[in-house]
Each structure stands twice: as structure tokens, then as C-alpha cells.
Write a protein that holds these residues in place. Structure first.
Motif, PDB file in Angstrom:
ATOM      1  N   ARG A  55      39.357  39.125  -2.855  1.00  0.00           N
ATOM      2  CA  ARG A  55      40.217  39.245  -1.676  1.00  0.00           C
ATOM      3  C   ARG A  55      41.698  39.266  -2.037  1.00  0.00           C
ATOM      4  O   ARG A  55      42.551  39.393  -1.159  1.00  0.00           O
ATOM      5  N   GLY A  56      42.012  39.103  -3.319  1.00  0.00           N
ATOM      6  CA  GLY A  56      43.405  39.072  -3.724  1.00  0.00           C
ATOM      7  C   GLY A  56      43.998  37.685  -3.646  1.00  0.00           C
ATOM      8  O   GLY A  56      45.190  37.529  -3.344  1.00  0.00           O
ATOM      9  N   LEU A  57      43.176  36.660  -3.958  1.00  0.00           N
ATOM     10  CA  LEU A  57      43.619  35.272  -3.903  1.00  0.00           C
ATOM     11  C   LEU A  57      43.247  34.566  -5.189  1.00  0.00           C
ATOM     12  O   LEU A  57      42.194  34.840  -5.776  1.00  0.00           O
ATOM     13  N   PRO A  58      44.077  33.614  -5.646  1.00  0.00           N
ATOM     14  CA  PRO A  58      43.648  32.774  -6.769  1.00  0.00           C
ATOM     15  C   PRO A  58      42.559  31.803  -6.313  1.00  0.00           C
ATOM     16  O   PRO A  58      42.541  31.376  -5.159  1.00  0.00           O
ATOM     17  N   LEU A  93      43.438  45.367   1.579  1.00  0.00           N
ATOM     18  CA  LEU A  93      42.458  44.656   0.765  1.00  0.00           C
ATOM     19  C   LEU A  93      42.259  45.396  -0.554  1.00  0.00           C
ATOM     20  O   LEU A  93      42.475  46.616  -0.636  1.00  0.00           O
ATOM     21  N   PRO A  94      41.824  44.703  -1.588  1.00  0.00           N
ATOM     22  CA  PRO A  94      41.609  45.378  -2.865  1.00  0.00           C
ATOM     23  C   PRO A  94      40.553  46.470  -2.763  1.00  0.00           C
ATOM     24  O   PRO A  94      39.508  46.287  -2.147  1.00  0.00           O
ATOM     25  N   ALA A  95      40.843  47.600  -3.392  1.00  0.00           N
ATOM     26  CA  ALA A  95      39.893  48.704  -3.469  1.00  0.00           C
ATOM     27  C   ALA A  95      39.431  48.935  -4.904  1.00  0.00           C
ATOM     28  O   ALA A  95      38.364  49.512  -5.119  1.00  0.00           O
ATOM     29  N   LEU A 149      50.686  42.304  -4.726  1.00  0.00           N
ATOM     30  CA  LEU A 149      50.088  41.533  -5.811  1.00  0.00           C
ATOM     31  C   LEU A 149      49.491  42.486  -6.836  1.00  0.00           C
ATOM     32  O   LEU A 149      48.684  43.353  -6.500  1.00  0.00           O
ATOM     33  N   ALA A 150      49.885  42.320  -8.113  1.00  0.00           N
ATOM     34  CA  ALA A 150      49.422  43.217  -9.170  1.00  0.00           C
ATOM     35  C   ALA A 150      48.479  42.523 -10.144  1.00  0.00           C
ATOM     36  O   ALA A 150      47.542  43.144 -10.642  1.00  0.00           O
ATOM     37  N   ILE A 151      48.728  41.227 -10.417  1.00  0.00           N
ATOM     38  CA  ILE A 151      47.941  40.514 -11.437  1.00  0.00           C
ATOM     39  C   ILE A 151      47.784  39.057 -11.028  1.00  0.00           C
ATOM     40  O   ILE A 151      48.736  38.421 -10.553  1.00  0.00           O
ATOM     41  N   LEU A 173      44.239  36.138   4.358  1.00  0.00           N
ATOM     42  CA  LEU A 173      43.140  36.455   3.456  1.00  0.00           C
ATOM     43  C   LEU A 173      42.205  35.263   3.281  1.00  0.00           C
ATOM     44  O   LEU A 173      40.992  35.428   3.170  1.00  0.00           O
ATOM     45  N   ARG A 174      42.743  34.045   3.266  1.00  0.00           N
ATOM     46  CA  ARG A 174      41.895  32.857   3.171  1.00  0.00           C
ATOM     47  C   ARG A 174      41.001  32.715   4.401  1.00  0.00           C
ATOM     48  O   ARG A 174      39.842  32.304   4.302  1.00  0.00           O
ATOM     49  N   GLN A 175      41.545  33.034   5.570  1.00  0.00           N
ATOM     50  CA  GLN A 175      40.772  32.924   6.800  1.00  0.00           C
ATOM     51  C   GLN A 175      39.734  34.041   6.928  1.00  0.00           C
ATOM     52  O   GLN A 175      38.792  33.928   7.721  1.00  0.00           O
ATOM     53  N   PHE A 176      39.898  35.091   6.162  1.00  0.00           N
ATOM     54  CA  PHE A 176      38.955  36.209   6.152  1.00  0.00           C
ATOM     55  C   PHE A 176      37.787  35.825   5.241  1.00  0.00           C
ATOM     56  O   PHE A 176      37.716  36.199   4.070  1.00  0.00           O
ATOM     57  N   ASP A 177      36.863  35.023   5.765  1.00  0.00           N
ATOM     58  CA  ASP A 177      35.809  34.450   4.924  1.00  0.00           C
ATOM     59  C   ASP A 177      34.397  34.797   5.398  1.00  0.00           C
ATOM     60  O   ASP A 177      33.421  34.207   4.938  1.00  0.00           O
ATOM     61  N   HIS A 178      34.282  35.747   6.334  1.00  0.00           N
ATOM     62  CA  HIS A 178      32.961  36.219   6.751  1.00  0.00           C
ATOM     63  C   HIS A 178      33.012  37.740   6.765  1.00  0.00           C
ATOM     64  O   HIS A 178      33.476  38.348   7.732  1.00  0.00           O
TER      65      HIS A 178
END
Length: 212
Positions: free
Chosen positions: A141-144, A185-187, A160-162, A46-51
Motif C-alpha cells: 500500500r506504500g507504507l512502512p 496506489l502502487p501499480a 514515495l519512491a523507496i 492508506l492505513r485506513q484502507f485495510d479491506h
């Protein structure tokens, strides 16, 4: 002498007992703060998914007012973002936000353009909306977000919920497999803080890094 030593020992023992009593916040029912075995790999993906680009809907409720907007597009390329919003709320019409974590250019429907080194303050001054722009690019993206302490909570399905960070609670209400080459990915996301609620519903994600 024994009695004198006793008076020394008793307060010390009480102090040590107090030090070992740690107040632990109870977890919500059915959740754990222990990440699943694949979390490190998934979060790195998810971190690498940046574009990327997404479209969806934004709804904001805060003590002073509330409103909704269509996200016509949110294009992210590394630290650079380009958001096109449209809404009748507060006369926003078609509003464009472009910038980086330390800079924003905001173009209003009448063509007036404003620039600032404080993106969140400018957005609030122009629209009345309080949005944590610098962190949303990570949370969506579901990342802190980097730089601040956080806590992650996972549900019974090891999803991941919260995320709790910077006084916000980000709830992941729904995940979806939009792209075959990426994790889910989050919807639907709901972010809460001090009477404010930001809800994002994402209808589509695209990976612009592989589209070139």
C-alpha cells in the motif's frame, strides 16, 4: 602545570571532534528524505484502507531459483489475508494462502493443507520462495511496516519512491489512481534484499470496505 593541562586538553579535543563527525549516507540523486506536506494525511488514508482486493502478477528471483505467479486475488481484511496464486513454477499450480501475521494455512494444488505459526518459513518450505509476508501487506500500500525502523525517500514529484526497512529496499516504480476515493496506489513494486528480488505488478485494486 600548563604543559600538563595541555596534554589533558588535546586528547579531549580530539575525542570531541570525532564525536561530532557523523557519517551521513548520501541520498540517491533527485530524492529527499523530507516528506511532502500532505504525507501525514495520505499515509493515514492508506492505513485506513485495510479491506481490499487486488489482482496482478508476482515475479521472484533469488540465488537458488526464480519464477512467476499470477495473483488471482489477494483479499485483505484487517490482519487477515487470503491469496490465491497460480503458477507452473515448481509445480505450484493453484496455491492458496490464508492467515494472519502469526498464522498461515497453505493449501497446495493436490489439496494437502499445512498450518504454521511461522508463515514465511512454511511458505519457503513448501514452495522455495522467500517472501516477507508480514511486511508485504504494508509495503504493497506504500507504507512502512510497524515495529521496525525504516527510511522513506521521495522523488522530485513528492511521491514515495523507496522504503528501506528490515534489510529490504522497496522501490515504487509506478503509482496509479485506481480508485477515485483514494490516493494513488502502487501499480509496480520491486523489493530487493541480499540477491533476492520480488516484483509485484498490480493490474487492479478494489475497496471492499465500501463495496458492502
Amino acid at each position: 602545570m600548563p604543559r600538563f593541562r595541555l596534554w589533558l586538553i588535546l586528547p579531549l579535543a580530539a575525542m570531541l571532534a570525532a564525536c561530532t563527525t557523523i557519517q551521513v549516507e548520501p541520498l540517491p540523486e533527485g530524492m529527499t528524505d523530507q516528506p511532502p506536506a500532505d504525507w501525514a494525511d495520505k499515509s493515514e488514508q492508506l492505513r485506513q484502507f485495510d479491506h481490499w482486493q487486488l489482482v496482478g502478477k508476482l515475479a521472484i528471483r533469488q540465488p537458488s531459483d526464480s519464477g512467476t505467479a499470477l495473483i488471482n486475488h489477494w483479499i485483505q481484511n484487517g490482519d487477515q489475508y487470503n491469496l490465491a496464486l497460480s503458477s507452473s513454477f515448481l509445480g505450484m499450480g493453484s496455491t492458496r494462502l490464508q492467515g494472519t501475521p502469526g498464522f498461515i494455512e497453505l493449501t497446495l494444488p493436490d489439496g494437502d493443507t499445512y498450518r504454521s505459526g511461522d508463515p514465511e518459513s512454511l511458505l519457503e518450505a513448501a514452495t522455495g520462495w522467500q517472501l516477507p509476508l508480514n511486511q508485504l501487506v504494508w509495503w504493497i500500500r506504500g507504507l512502512p511496516a510497524p515495529g521496525d525502523d525504516f527510511r522513506l525517500l521521495f522523488d522530485a514529484n513528492q511521491q514515495l519512491a523507496i522504503i528501506r526497512q528490515s534489510g529490504w529496499e522497496i522501490r515504487y516504480d509506478r503509482w496509479q489512481r485506481f480508485l477515485n476515493s483514494h490516493p494513488s496506489l502502487p501499480a509496480k513494486i520491486t523489493a530487493l534484499k541480499d540477491g533476492k528480488r520480488v516484483r509485484l505488478v498490480i493490474s487492479d485494486w478494489q475497496d471492499l470496505g465500501t463495496a458492502q
